[in-house]
Design a protein around this motif. Structure first.
Motif, mmCIF file in Angstrom:
data_model
loop_
_atom_site.group_PDB
_atom_site.id
_atom_site.type_symbol
_atom_site.label_atom_id
_atom_site.label_comp_id
_atom_site.label_asym_id
_atom_site.label_seq_id
_atom_site.Cartn_x
_atom_site.Cartn_y
_atom_site.Cartn_z
ATOM 1 N N VAL A 180 -14.210 -33.084 18.222
ATOM 2 C CA VAL A 180 -15.331 -34.012 18.270
ATOM 3 C C VAL A 180 -15.422 -34.708 16.912
ATOM 4 C CG1 VAL A 180 -17.788 -34.332 18.723
ATOM 5 C CG2 VAL A 180 -16.538 -32.485 19.874
ATOM 6 N N GLY A 181 -14.942 -35.931 16.851
ATOM 7 C CA GLY A 181 -15.036 -36.718 15.630
ATOM 8 C C GLY A 181 -16.181 -37.707 15.743
ATOM 9 N N ALA A 182 -16.857 -37.965 14.641
ATOM 10 C CA ALA A 182 -17.961 -38.916 14.662
ATOM 11 C C ALA A 182 -18.090 -39.584 13.305
ATOM 12 C CB ALA A 182 -19.274 -38.222 15.037
ATOM 13 N N ALA A 183 -18.582 -40.813 13.302
ATOM 14 C CA ALA A 183 -18.837 -41.554 12.073
ATOM 15 C C ALA A 183 -20.113 -42.354 12.248
ATOM 16 C CB ALA A 183 -17.663 -42.481 11.750
ATOM 17 N N GLY A 184 -20.865 -42.475 11.171
ATOM 18 C CA GLY A 184 -22.084 -43.265 11.214
ATOM 19 C C GLY A 184 -23.195 -42.614 12.010
ATOM 20 N N LEU A 185 -24.013 -43.431 12.666
ATOM 21 C CA LEU A 185 -25.205 -42.971 13.365
ATOM 22 C C LEU A 185 -24.913 -42.595 14.810
ATOM 23 C CD1 LEU A 185 -27.701 -45.767 12.220
ATOM 24 C CD2 LEU A 185 -27.362 -43.514 11.169
ATOM 25 N N THR A 186 -25.646 -41.622 15.311
ATOM 26 C CA THR A 186 -25.662 -41.389 16.755
ATOM 27 C C THR A 186 -26.574 -42.433 17.401
ATOM 28 O OG1 THR A 186 -27.550 -39.892 16.666
ATOM 29 C CG2 THR A 186 -25.349 -38.920 16.407
ATOM 30 N N GLU A 187 -26.527 -42.503 18.721
ATOM 31 C CA GLU A 187 -27.407 -43.438 19.422
ATOM 32 C C GLU A 187 -28.868 -43.146 19.109
ATOM 33 O OE1 GLU A 187 -28.679 -44.694 24.005
ATOM 34 O OE2 GLU A 187 -26.945 -43.375 23.679
ATOM 35 N N ALA A 188 -29.248 -41.865 19.124
ATOM 36 C CA ALA A 188 -30.643 -41.498 18.862
ATOM 37 C C ALA A 188 -31.059 -41.881 17.446
ATOM 38 C CB ALA A 188 -30.841 -40.001 19.095
ATOM 39 N N GLN A 189 -30.199 -41.662 16.482
ATOM 40 C CA GLN A 189 -30.515 -42.025 15.103
ATOM 41 C C GLN A 189 -30.671 -43.530 14.946
ATOM 42 O OE1 GLN A 189 -27.106 -40.170 13.302
ATOM 43 N NE2 GLN A 189 -28.213 -38.295 12.756
ATOM 44 N N ALA A 190 -29.778 -44.280 15.610
ATOM 45 C CA ALA A 190 -29.854 -45.736 15.525
ATOM 46 C C ALA A 190 -31.169 -46.242 16.120
ATOM 47 C CB ALA A 190 -28.655 -46.357 16.237
ATOM 48 N N ARG A 191 -31.562 -45.700 17.260
ATOM 49 C CA ARG A 191 -32.821 -46.127 17.885
ATOM 50 C C ARG A 191 -34.015 -45.759 16.992
ATOM 51 N NH1 ARG A 191 -31.903 -48.086 22.810
ATOM 52 N NH2 ARG A 191 -30.043 -47.385 23.953
ATOM 53 N N LYS A 192 -33.956 -44.592 16.368
ATOM 54 C CA LYS A 192 -35.029 -44.172 15.478
ATOM 55 C C LYS A 192 -35.153 -45.116 14.293
ATOM 56 C CE LYS A 192 -36.743 -40.101 12.991
ATOM 57 N NZ LYS A 192 -36.477 -38.689 12.627
ATOM 58 N N ILE A 194 -8.687 -40.308 15.190
ATOM 59 C CA ILE A 194 -9.025 -41.657 15.641
ATOM 60 C C ILE A 194 -10.162 -42.246 14.810
ATOM 61 C CG2 ILE A 194 -9.914 -42.960 17.640
ATOM 62 C CD1 ILE A 194 -8.449 -41.026 19.443
ATOM 63 N N LEU A 195 -10.836 -41.413 14.020
ATOM 64 C CA LEU A 195 -12.026 -41.858 13.305
ATOM 65 C C LEU A 195 -11.774 -42.989 12.317
ATOM 66 C CD1 LEU A 195 -14.198 -38.776 12.317
ATOM 67 C CD2 LEU A 195 -14.671 -40.548 13.999
ATOM 68 N N GLY A 196 -10.532 -43.102 11.824
ATOM 69 C CA GLY A 196 -10.259 -44.082 10.772
ATOM 70 C C GLY A 196 -10.683 -45.487 11.143
ATOM 71 N N ILE A 197 -10.367 -45.908 12.349
ATOM 72 C CA ILE A 197 -10.718 -47.267 12.757
ATOM 73 C C ILE A 197 -12.225 -47.442 12.824
ATOM 74 C CG2 ILE A 197 -10.579 -46.740 15.245
ATOM 75 C CD1 ILE A 197 -9.484 -49.570 15.635
ATOM 76 N N PHE A 198 -12.943 -46.386 13.199
ATOM 77 C CA PHE A 198 -14.396 -46.486 13.281
ATOM 78 C C PHE A 198 -15.032 -46.529 11.888
ATOM 79 C CE2 PHE A 198 -14.011 -44.408 17.643
ATOM 80 C CZ PHE A 198 -14.212 -45.606 18.299
ATOM 81 N N GLU A 199 -14.554 -45.684 10.983
ATOM 82 C CA GLU A 199 -15.122 -45.689 9.639
ATOM 83 C C GLU A 199 -14.930 -47.056 8.988
ATOM 84 O OE1 GLU A 199 -15.075 -43.147 5.457
ATOM 85 O OE2 GLU A 199 -13.629 -42.663 7.023
ATOM 86 N N LEU A 200 -13.749 -47.630 9.144
ATOM 87 C CA LEU A 200 -13.479 -48.949 8.578
ATOM 88 C C LEU A 200 -14.364 -50.009 9.218
ATOM 89 C CD1 LEU A 200 -11.591 -50.512 6.634
ATOM 90 C CD2 LEU A 200 -10.079 -50.900 8.592
ATOM 91 N N ALA A 201 -14.496 -49.961 10.549
ATOM 92 C CA ALA A 201 -15.291 -50.968 11.248
ATOM 93 C C ALA A 201 -16.761 -50.896 10.858
ATOM 94 C CB ALA A 201 -15.133 -50.790 12.754
ATOM 95 N N ILE A 202 -17.298 -49.676 10.745
ATOM 96 C CA ILE A 202 -18.716 -49.505 10.424
ATOM 97 C C ILE A 202 -18.989 -49.908 8.981
ATOM 98 C CG2 ILE A 202 -20.589 -47.827 10.179
ATOM 99 C CD1 ILE A 202 -19.193 -46.256 12.495
#
Length: 448
Positions: free
Chosen positions: A336-348, A401-409
């Motif tokens: 489970v890889g993740a970068a940045g905000l979750t949906e709940a955090q973004a809405r908050k 796969i996280l690399g593309i997301f970290e760069l995009a964010i």
């Protein structure tokens, strides 16, 4: 009188070691202080040995999948090779002589002991006070957080350290905590034949991440034979012969041969005399890096902090810390890889959120991969700005796969650009493009 030096590094974990070695290489008079092992939790009790354990359980899982794809197989788990490899290759049998000598060869002075702040720019250890003209860096890391559960002090429980050191596995194991550490260890031990039960106070495992990832992971863990007790807490613990019983607050009882406490970590600040505010602000010529900060918690964050501190101390200040795309990985199967905000955090945070999701199993590579391709790719977008603010990549190689997301964010790459990238076929990361397209057409870069 205090001994004059340029810098004192209090805590020689991954981040502190990086700072100490770099400053010493740059000609500064550096004292590095560590009460336990130079290198900290990661090489001895965390990242490295646990990923060796996970590599072993992944091999068992793949071997058990052979009959559906490539012939016959019989897999018999044996913990012995894993325990020996950890001692031989990962931890050097929990001896840090090599790390200490490496620091000394770079010009540093090492002191084994429990250091403590003794005033502005001063650190005392073993009866000696060192006064730093350039910097004191606090990098004392964290320790397992043990909850005040009645009866727990009367039990010989495990933390991650005892789990990594285990030469023989129990027949059954109770784990308090359904976060990353508890889940990684639970799956490893279950695949080696241990009957595992997880007790988690939240209503889902890995509650810090997206609920879709939690749901998939919960199903996978139960498929591995792990019992999940969710939305309950341990009320008390008591010995039962050679076993241990955990009494839950809903009246149920869970009994096992061994108890593992994986309920989080606590910053090692209290013992060194440092008083901080909620943001861990420190004074002039005083830095705090890694796990003792609110933005630590991972080896890669300690190294990131170390680089910032090093440049400041040497008079070469660069950009400040940027946590918008902070990456993290839970190394279960699936990862489970993740970068940045979750949906709940973004809405908050008041963001106009749109999400796109693609299941790993329906991508071409996922379908080819077959069993073991559980997972998903989820992207969280700011619809007003047309950029990603968070993403999850769950599945085989989910962390990679996280690399593309970290760069995009971090670089705020327009979603339209991500939509029109050429994603190699058939790859797992091609699901990134599919998830982005599933955001819908109402997410775009506004006209400027």
């Amino acid at each position: 009188m205090a001994e004059q030096v340029d810098a004192v590094i209090l805590g020689m974990g991954v981040g502190g070691e990086e700072v100490a070695e770099c400053l010493a290489q740059n000609g500064l008079k550096v004292v590095g202080i560590e009460s336990h092992l130079v290198g900290g939790e990661c090489p001895y009790y965390g990242c490295v040995p646990t990923k060796m354990m996970i590599r072993a359980d992944d091999m068992l899982a793949e071997g058990r999948r052979i009959p559906r794809f490539a012939g016959d197989s019989t897999v018999t788990p044996d913990w012995g090779p894993v325990a020996r490899r950890i001692r031989r290759e990962a931890t050097d049998n929990w001896d840090d002589r090599v790390a200490v000598e490496r620091f000394k060869k770079k010009g540093g002075r090492f002191v084994r002991g429990a250091g403590k702040l003794a005033g502005p720019d001063r650190v005392s250890v073993n009866g000696t006070v060192y006064e730093a003209s350039r910097a004191v860096v606090i990098a004392t890391g964290t320790s397992p957080a043990v909850p005040p559960i009645p009866g727990l002090n009367g039990i010989k429980y495990w933390t991650n350290r005892e789990a990594v050191k285990a030469e023989h596995l129990p027949a059954s194991l109770i784990i308090l905590g359904g976060g990353a550490i508890g889940l990684e260890l639970s799956q490893t031990f279950a695949r080696f034949g241990v009957k595992v039960a997880i007790i988690e106070g939240m209503n889902r495992v890995l509650a810090m991440e997206e609920p879709e990832a939690s749901a998939v992971l919960g199903t996978v863990l139960e498929r591995d034979g792990i019992q999940l007790y969710l939305n309950v807490h341990a009320k008390s613990v008591e010995p039962r012969g050679d076993a241990v019983t955990v009494n839950l607050d809903d009246g149920r009882q869970v009994t096992g041969d061994q108890l593992l406490v994986a309920t989080g970590r606590r910053a090692n600040l209290r013992d060194i005399g440092l008083e901080t505010d909620d943001h861990l602000r420190v004074g002039e010529r005083l830095w705090a890096i890694g796990d003792v900060t609110a933005s630590g918690g991972f080896t890669h964050m300690a190294i990131y902090h170390a680089d910032i501190a090093i440049n400041n101390i040497l008079g070469n200040p660069g950009p400040g810390a940027d946590y918008r795309a902070k990456p993290r990985v839970t190394f279960t199967d699936p990862e489970v890889g993740a970068a940045g905000l979750t949906e709940a955090q973004a809405r908050k945070n008041g963001i106009n959120v749109r999400t796109g999701l693609q299941k790993a199993s329906v991508t071409s590579r996922g379908w080819i991969h077959g069993p073991g391709n559980d997972g998903l790719i989820k992207v969280v977008a700011d619809a007003d700005r047309g950029v990603l603010v968070g993403a999850t990549s769950m599945g085989p190689r989910g962390g990679d796969i996280l690399g593309i997301f970290e760069l995009a964010i971090r670089n705020e790459i327009p979603i339209d650009d991500l939509r029109h990238l050429i994603y190699a076929y058939p790859t797992f990361y091609r699901g990134v493009g599919e998830a982005v397209r599933n955001l819908g057409s109402d997410v775009h870069m506004p006209l400027r």
